[in-house]
Scaffold this active site. Sequence first.
Site, PDB file in Angstrom:
ATOM      1  N   LYS A 678       1.515  99.230  47.921  1.00  0.00           N
ATOM      2  CA  LYS A 678       1.895  99.120  49.382  1.00  0.00           C
ATOM      3  C   LYS A 678       2.912  98.234  50.191  1.00  0.00           C
ATOM      4  O   LYS A 678       2.890  97.107  50.291  1.00  0.00           O
ATOM      5  CB  LYS A 678       0.298  98.902  49.795  1.00  0.00           C
ATOM      6  CG  LYS A 678       0.501  99.129  51.955  1.00  0.00           C
ATOM      7  CD  LYS A 678      -0.388  98.463  52.451  1.00  0.00           C
ATOM      8  CE  LYS A 678      -0.102  97.240  53.619  1.00  0.00           C
ATOM      9  NZ  LYS A 678       0.983  97.402  53.898  1.00  0.00           N
ATOM     10  N   GLU A 759      -1.631  85.782  45.494  1.00  0.00           N
ATOM     11  CA  GLU A 759      -0.428  83.582  45.999  1.00  0.00           C
ATOM     12  C   GLU A 759      -0.421  84.359  47.222  1.00  0.00           C
ATOM     13  O   GLU A 759       0.304  85.067  47.786  1.00  0.00           O
ATOM     14  CB  GLU A 759       0.571  84.810  45.455  1.00  0.00           C
ATOM     15  CG  GLU A 759       0.857  85.115  43.422  1.00  0.00           C
ATOM     16  CD  GLU A 759       0.964  84.404  42.304  1.00  0.00           C
ATOM     17  OE1 GLU A 759       2.923  84.238  43.362  1.00  0.00           O
ATOM     18  OE2 GLU A 759       1.723  85.633  41.557  1.00  0.00           O
ATOM     19  N   GLU A 889       1.817  76.016  57.813  1.00  0.00           N
ATOM     20  CA  GLU A 889       2.832  76.880  57.964  1.00  0.00           C
ATOM     21  C   GLU A 889       3.750  77.246  58.404  1.00  0.00           C
ATOM     22  O   GLU A 889       3.461  78.404  59.936  1.00  0.00           O
ATOM     23  CB  GLU A 889       2.183  77.866  56.770  1.00  0.00           C
ATOM     24  CG  GLU A 889       3.061  78.407  55.577  1.00  0.00           C
ATOM     25  CD  GLU A 889       3.337  79.158  54.903  1.00  0.00           C
ATOM     26  OE1 GLU A 889       3.978  79.560  53.572  1.00  0.00           O
ATOM     27  OE2 GLU A 889       2.360  79.934  54.982  1.00  0.00           O
TER      28      GLU A 889
END
Length: 1009
Positions: A678, A759, A889
């Site tokens: 995907k 990750e 972030e």
Amino acid sequence: MRSLQTEIEQRGARIFELVDRHPEPLFSKAGFYQRLMALSMRDERFKVQMFRFVDVLPSLRRSGDIVQHLDEYFTDMRNGLAPLVRTGVRAAKIVPWISGQLLRWNVSGMARQFIAGKNPDDVMNTLRKRHEQRIGFTVDLLGEAVVSEKETDEYATRCLELLEHLARETDGWSDPLDDGTELFPVVNLSVKISALYSQTNPADPADAIAHLAPKLRPILRRAKELGVFINFDMESFSHKNITLDLFKALFAESEFRDWPHAGIVIQAYLRDAEKDLVDLIDWGRARRTRFTVRLVKGAYWDYEKIKSTQNGWSIPVYLQKPESDANFEALSRVLLENESIVTAAFGSHNVRSIAHAQALGDELGIDRTRFEFQLLYGMAGPVKRALVEMGYRVREYCPVGELLPGMSYLVRRLLENTSNEGFLRAKFSDNVSEKILLRDPNGLVRESPNGAGNPDSVSKDRHLLDGASLDVPPGDVYENAPLVNFAYQQSQEEMRAALRQVRARLGKKYPLVIGGERVWIDRTTASLNPSAPDEIVGDVAAAGIPEAERAVKTARDAFAKWSRTPFEERARLLERAAAIMERRRYELSALEVFEVGKPWAEADSDIREAMDFCLFYAQQMRRIGRPRLTQHVPGEESYYHYWPRGVALVIAPWNFPIAILCGMATAALVTGNTVIMKPAEQSAVCGAMLMEIFEEAGVPPGVLNFLPGHGSVIGAHLVDHKDVDLIAFTGSREVGLKIWESAGITRPGQRELKRVVCEMGGKNAVIIDSDADLDEAIVDSIYSAFGYQGQKCSALSRLIVLEENYDRVLERLLSAAASLRVGNPEEPGMTVGPVIDKTAYERILNYIEIGKSEATLAFQHQNVPAKGYFIPPTIFVDVKPNMRIVREEIFGPVLSVLKARDLDEAVKIANGTDYALTAGFFSRSPANIERAKAEIEAGNVYINRSCTGAVVGRHPFGGFKMSGGGTKAGGEDYLLQFLLPRVVTENITRHGFAPEETPLYRDEFRVRG
Ligand SMILES: Cc1cc2nc3c(=O)[nH]c(=O)nc-3n(C[C@H](O)[C@H](O)[C@H](O)COP(=O)(O)OP(=O)(O)OC[C@H]3O[C@@H](n4cnc5c(N)ncnc54)[C@H](O)[C@@H]3O)c2cc1C
């Protein structure tokens, strides 16, 4: 008639005779410098440490720091020199104030041996002396590497000032040979082209020339008025074509077309030097005005070799010294045979090269006053004197500048003087005989099986190792795919053609692929070009729950066979895919430019990474695929081996749209799992291309299924699915944590405990130490923070600067950021393109507002296109570790700069984050570097380089804390995540008898029949 070789020997002997009349050691300055050089030539490790120490010294402000560095560099040396060095260091520590000053004074003296003056006034003393000795000059301004347009403007101004100064001070000087001033003006200025534009991108020569020409015109104009000669120096290979094109373009302009006092350098160590020289001569003939070529061997040999090897490029320089020497002679002939249009300047200290030019000049009947020899200041003094005595024209290359900016020049000279291959060392230090020194280099070139010094034959041997060999580093079992070198015009043209070709098919529709079948459904998602959001890159089918169910079932069914397919067959599938990527390389890069806004080189390195994943994982599978004996024990054998886990769901992000998707999918495939792939919605067309590639490579139906769709619709459904055994995810922390949690719940009918390879993001820090090389630290920090718009999970977002350096770093950093080119990455030279989509655009702008309320906005780029999702690169200062812009972030071109009192505080700030992905440290203190290596919490710690750009096999990539589960993409243990270990033990004793030997490896376990 005597042969040319005899003539050369005769002239060479004459030069040596004159040289020996005034004997001088290689290092004319006695004492400290001479001793250091002698030690360096005896001991390679000492040489490395010494050059590094010399490199850092000018940036050390306090005597205590100097002694500290001395200690760090030299005390742990383990060789014959160690006791001597240790005594020196101990003595230095007793009175650091004095020894620090003394060292600085000595190294300055060493630099003064090669630097002709600190400033224009100072250099005049040298030039006057030389004038009396009938030696001319060319002056070169030493400078730091320019990182911003502000710095290039300063360099241009200094050039103009120097020009005026030299012209004024030499007014009334006559030609040293009292002849030929029309060819050889007294004042001669050597210009470093790279110092006039900070954003030179080899992929975009037109942009570089458009910026360089306006800077140079005023200098040339004034030089012409003052009767000054201008030479364009030649630097690294990546600048070569730009420098040549610039020279030809400027001196063809009507204003300069008739002006003969322009020169350029040709480097004989380059394989394409002859072609360049012949082109230049043709150009000169069409222009119908003389010009000069300084022929040299080239000053960047080590750099070119290292850089090309790192990037997998063919090496542009010759690899054998006699090849460069022989080419120098061949090019000398081309120059002298074309004397009617080009004036030759031979830049060499090598008596053989010089004698060859002299002999050839005579053979061709060229008057010796019509060419010249050029030698560097501080080197080969006796050769200069000898040439003057023989009536030749000699010019000395005189660098001017301060010690700090002159350091890289100084180190280059030191390297040259101590090089094993160099003429000067051979003659003046090793006392090699005249006969040997005057040998014809053509006879010394060694033949290699692939031709003399073939660049492509270098370092291949190690790659011939078979994949199962365990005593070599894992990254060495295969050869990284090369990056495209955009310095070549052909690469630029291929990329432009690919952009045109991909543009022509924008807007196409792409289906799902399940079980080898193309599945067209009505629901589609438009993938948009972030540089021009009204442009649809492709319309991609968006799977719903029924399609997701079908994909799981298909993958499950295909697993039975694929999991039993020999690993060699699976590895070959990956290698075929890599070969197809190689074939379609430019096309795939071009697609990334359109779909995710990647600048050319970034797009190319994504494709390279994808190819590397295929090749590396194929080799890794060969290393681990065969069952391996666990222990030698009589009467029993136990083999350790792996089974695949089952159905793998691969969920990838858009920022490395082909590489990461490919990396996770290939790891799953080669280990025998079947895959549902995907891609991110924003990069689904790239995903479709990858699917196409694997289909062409022959992936069996159902083994790899392409299931684009919305994460919120199919993502959670698939993650929770009882028949999905493994999830490989790269993306945001928010989604990653949900997957991690959800995968922990065992669903009814589930066979396996789900494995998650996860990750996530980073909040990466780079620390700049007080002794860091700022030329490197600024350029690499800017690139790490703003390359690909800061949208790499490895990107720098917190720059921590030690107080002592803070002001200087900030000043250079802000002007470097202001010089960045921001715009549509279809243009080759753009560094910063658009962010991925409207949501990201708004989120990042919101963070900038938060930053403004929390900290001080120090810089925001002004020149950003209005259309498209372009965010101006932004820098905040006065930032504190607890602020949101430092903790959260942002994933965009926003950088926070923090000040730290000392390294303790800097490391604490760096580690004070939820994340641990990448980090960087710039320093020239061996002790601090060791400390950073030991203490910085990050999965990938980079010293003295950018913190982005991991290479498969070389920098296995991935973090811990909230950055990920501690797995390493592109590392030797990555495939193990996709496997279940199994041990099979057999009692091989029959009635007390057992075979004596059990093989270490055996074939895969297979059902016979
Ligand atoms: C006045 C002057 C101006 C110069 N300007 C420039 C310039 O603008 N740009 C520039 O790049 N250089 C320039 N140079 C050249 C450079 O700085 C070195 O001085 C020169 O290469 C040394 O060559 P040599 O003939 O004196 O010595 P030699 O000892 O005969 O040659 C040394 C050179 O051989 C080459 N070499 C060494 N090892 C190998 C190997 N294994 N295989 C192949 N080749 C090898 C390298 O080029 C090395 O520098 C200039 C030199 C002078 C004298």
